[in-house]
Design a protein around this motif. Structure first.
Motif, PDB file in Angstrom:
ATOM      1  N   ALA A   1      -6.659   1.987  -0.074  1.00 39.18           N
ATOM      2  CA  ALA A   1      -5.375   2.635  -0.343  1.00 39.18           C
ATOM      3  C   ALA A   1      -4.394   2.388   0.805  1.00 39.18           C
ATOM      4  O   ALA A   1      -3.223   2.079   0.588  1.00 39.18           O
ATOM      5  N   LEU A   2      -4.891   2.519   2.045  1.00 38.08           N
ATOM      6  CA  LEU A   2      -4.035   2.268   3.205  1.00 38.08           C
ATOM      7  C   LEU A   2      -3.571   0.811   3.223  1.00 38.08           C
ATOM      8  O   LEU A   2      -2.411   0.517   3.498  1.00 38.08           O
ATOM      9  N   ALA A   3      -4.499  -0.097   2.897  1.00 41.53           N
ATOM     10  CA  ALA A   3      -4.150  -1.516   2.882  1.00 41.53           C
ATOM     11  C   ALA A   3      -3.086  -1.809   1.826  1.00 41.53           C
ATOM     12  O   ALA A   3      -2.257  -2.693   1.988  1.00 41.53           O
ATOM     13  N   ASP A   4      -3.099  -1.006   0.742  1.00 41.61           N
ATOM     14  CA  ASP A   4      -2.101  -1.180  -0.315  1.00 41.61           C
ATOM     15  C   ASP A   4      -0.775  -0.507   0.024  1.00 41.61           C
ATOM     16  O   ASP A   4       0.110  -0.406  -0.823  1.00 41.61           O
ATOM     17  N   GLY A   5      -0.662   0.027   1.232  1.00 41.17           N
ATOM     18  CA  GLY A   5       0.583   0.684   1.629  1.00 41.17           C
ATOM     19  C   GLY A   5       0.729   2.072   1.030  1.00 41.17           C
ATOM     20  O   GLY A   5       1.850   2.570   0.867  1.00 41.17           O
ATOM     21  N   GLN A   6      -0.393   2.699   0.706  1.00 41.35           N
ATOM     22  CA  GLN A   6      -0.288   4.046   0.138  1.00 41.35           C
ATOM     23  C   GLN A   6      -0.345   5.105   1.235  1.00 41.35           C
ATOM     24  O   GLN A   6      -0.602   4.811   2.411  1.00 41.35           O
ATOM     25  N   ILE A   7      -0.076   6.351   0.808  1.00 43.03           N
ATOM     26  CA  ILE A   7      -0.038   7.468   1.751  1.00 43.03           C
ATOM     27  C   ILE A   7      -1.193   8.393   1.414  1.00 43.03           C
ATOM     28  O   ILE A   7      -1.225   8.968   0.321  1.00 43.03           O
TER      29      ILE A   7
END
Lengths: 221, 318
Positions: free
Chosen positions: A114-120
């Motif tokens: 999720a972090l790698a996908d730019g999510q919060i």
């Protein structure tokens, strides 16, 4: 995620969550401009109520909601088929198994992705809601997660008041205003203890700004 | 004035003119704000801008409700009392065991306005001061927590009295027989009371800022001065006399007395909420209205002026 797939979530927040949060409850929001609109970021909030997740997500405009992923307890949010469906599809949680039946690495992997996908990611470093409106010892998971993806900022958020609106074990929502105080983003360094201390200090400082946190006086005397 | 719309029929020409005067005052405030801009600091300008914008929103909401009609106005006042009561409970040190009673007290808000809507004066006037007065301690007994019992009874009763009972008097002005007040109608009475109350706040602030020197109650509110108090009350008294024949059944003589009453009571209401905030060590009661603070910060004076003006009016006229 396609636009069509986001629609049920947006409708759920527009028609149910936002009215509950902004009309039934009321929010005193401080420093809203500090809320990151893009990842990789982790919102690290204190935890008093099951409403915490929904309130923090309701701060986001409908168009940005799909980027916010709460890491939430599987034993509560996946407790039956209806809440599972709701949690996974309408809220978009990453289920965290507190009993340890699911492999920890698997949860960690999902969060990293999720972090790698730019999510919060939305995380409660206290682990559980604990005693009403008392800050519990913080766990280090948030540090390791933030370190696992370079450039992840951790935004401390203090909330107060939702423990009265829907406390642990409570079954109905009673209207109360709640404070949401957003702190300055922290970037984790090499020292995990120093980072956890910073986070703790930040949360305590933010909690002290809450308007609704004045109950202490009656008990002090 | 019949301009052919289904609503606004309740408004007399005087009432409509009064609304336009208020809007004109807001226009002047907005223009002044632009003129002052170069002379203010960024923060000062932002605060002034927020305050004036919030006035526009508040006036817009209140006028819209009043223009649509009595039902919309009652719904508006119900929501206003609900938000104020919620705000009061949120800053009070509430015991977690009392949540169920608090939920029940929220239900008292629509009930109180239902009595208003029925025009059932007897119930309107006893429901909270008598029935809830007896039921709140009873409800707390049932919840079984004795630690903090006295304070819980007192603070919940007071919160309900100020935010629901007192404010509902504004709404009841709409139910008074309209033929007694051909000049302003029910809406004219509401405008007279609310305008004078808010005007009094502003007048006391400006007089204090311009000429204020000796503090009047330093222990409660260090910003209040004798000049602000006396100048504000005098201005409100005069304006009360000027506006009374225009919007109410009162002549200028009784209008003078009503203006004096509103000026004095508004000051006391303002101080009362200041004392509450000082006790709790908070600056604002919430963040609901940008530049103003909470709803209690805005209606503090009205909690005092509304019941007093209402009974003054009923005693002298109805």
């Amino acid at each position: 995620m396609s636009v069509i797939k986001r629609l049920p979530k947006q409708l759920f927040f527009l028609l149910i969550v936002k009215p509950v949060v902004y009309l039934l409850l009321g929010l005193n929001i401080y420093n809203k401009q500090r809320l990151p609109s893009h990842g990789p970021a982790i919102l690290a909030a204190n935890h008093n109520s099951h409403l915490d997740t929904l309130v923090l997500m309701a701060l986001y405009p409908l168009g940005e909601l799909h980027r916010v992923r709460p890491v939430a307890a599987a034993d509560y949010f996946l407790r039956n088929r209806f809440t599972s469906w709701l949690s996974l599809n309408l809220i978009g949680i990453i289920p965290l198994d507190r009993q340890g039946q699911v492999d920890k690495d698997q949860v960690f992997e999902q969060c990293q992705q999720a972090l790698a996908d730019g999510q919060i990611l939305l995380l409660f470093p206290e682990g559980s809601r604990g005693d009403p409106e008392q800050l519990q010892p913080l766990r280090k998971g948030v540090y390791h997660l933030a370190r696992s993806h370079a450039g992840t900022q951790v935004v401390p958020i203090a909330m107060h008041g939702l423990g009265r609106a829907l406390p642990k074990g409570g079954s109905m929502i009673v209207p109360f205003n709640a404070d949401v105080v957003i702190g300055e983003a922290l970037l984790p360094g090499d020292d995990s203890n120093a980072f956890m201390q910073d986070l703790q200090t930040s949360l305590e400082g933010l909690l002290a700004q809450c308007i609704t946190k004045r109950d202490a006086r009656w008990e002090d005397e | 004035m019949d301009i052919g719309l289904p609503f606004m029929l309740d408004l007399t020409p005087n009432t409509l003119n009064a609304m336009m005067v208020v809007v004109a005052m807001l226009v002047i405030a907005s223009i002044t704000q632009l003129i002052l801009r170069p002379r203010l600091s960024d923060d000062g300008y932002l605060e002034l801008k927020q305050r004036i914008n919030s006035w526009w929103v508040m006036v817009g909401v209140v006028f819209t409700a009043l223009m649509i009609g009595p039902t919309a106005s009652l719904v508006f006042f119900t929501i206003l009392s609900f938000i104020a009561l919620r705000e009061f409970f949120s800053i009070l040190p509430v015991r977690v065991t009392d949540r169920r009673l608090i939920l029940a007290l929220y239900l008292a808000v629509p009930l109180q306005y239902y009595w208003v809507g029925l025009g059932w004066y007897g119930m309107f006037i006893v429901f909270i001061p008598v029935y809830l007065f007896l039921l709140i301690p009873f409800g707390l007994l049932m919840l079984g927590e004795t630690k903090g019992f006295i304070r819980a009874v007192g603070s919940y009763q007071w919160a309900t009295m100020t935010t629901v009972f007192a404010i509902s008097h504004v709404a009841y002005l709409l139910m008074l027989p309209a033929d007694e007040n051909p000049a302003g109608g029910g809406v004219g009475l509401v405008l007279y009371l609310v305008f004078l109350t808010q005007f009094n706040d502003v007048a006391q602030y400006i007089w204090g800022k311009k000429f204020g020197n000796r503090k009047i109650v330093p222990a409660i509110s260090p910003n209040k001065t004798w000049a602000g108090f006396l100048g504000g009350v005098a201005t409100t008294t005069v304006l009360g006399a000027v506006l009374a024949p225009w919007l109410t059944p009162l002549g200028w003589g009784l209008g003078l007395a009503a203006g004096l009453l509103i000026g004095l009571a508004g000051f006391i209401g303002d101080l009362t909420v200041s004392a509450v905030k000082r006790d709790l060590r908070i600056k604002d009661t919430s963040q609901l209205i940008p530049g103003h603070g909470g709803i209690l910060d805005r209606i503090d004076s009205l909690m005092y002026t509304a019941p007093l003006f209402f009974h003054f009016l009923v005693y002298t006229t109805y």
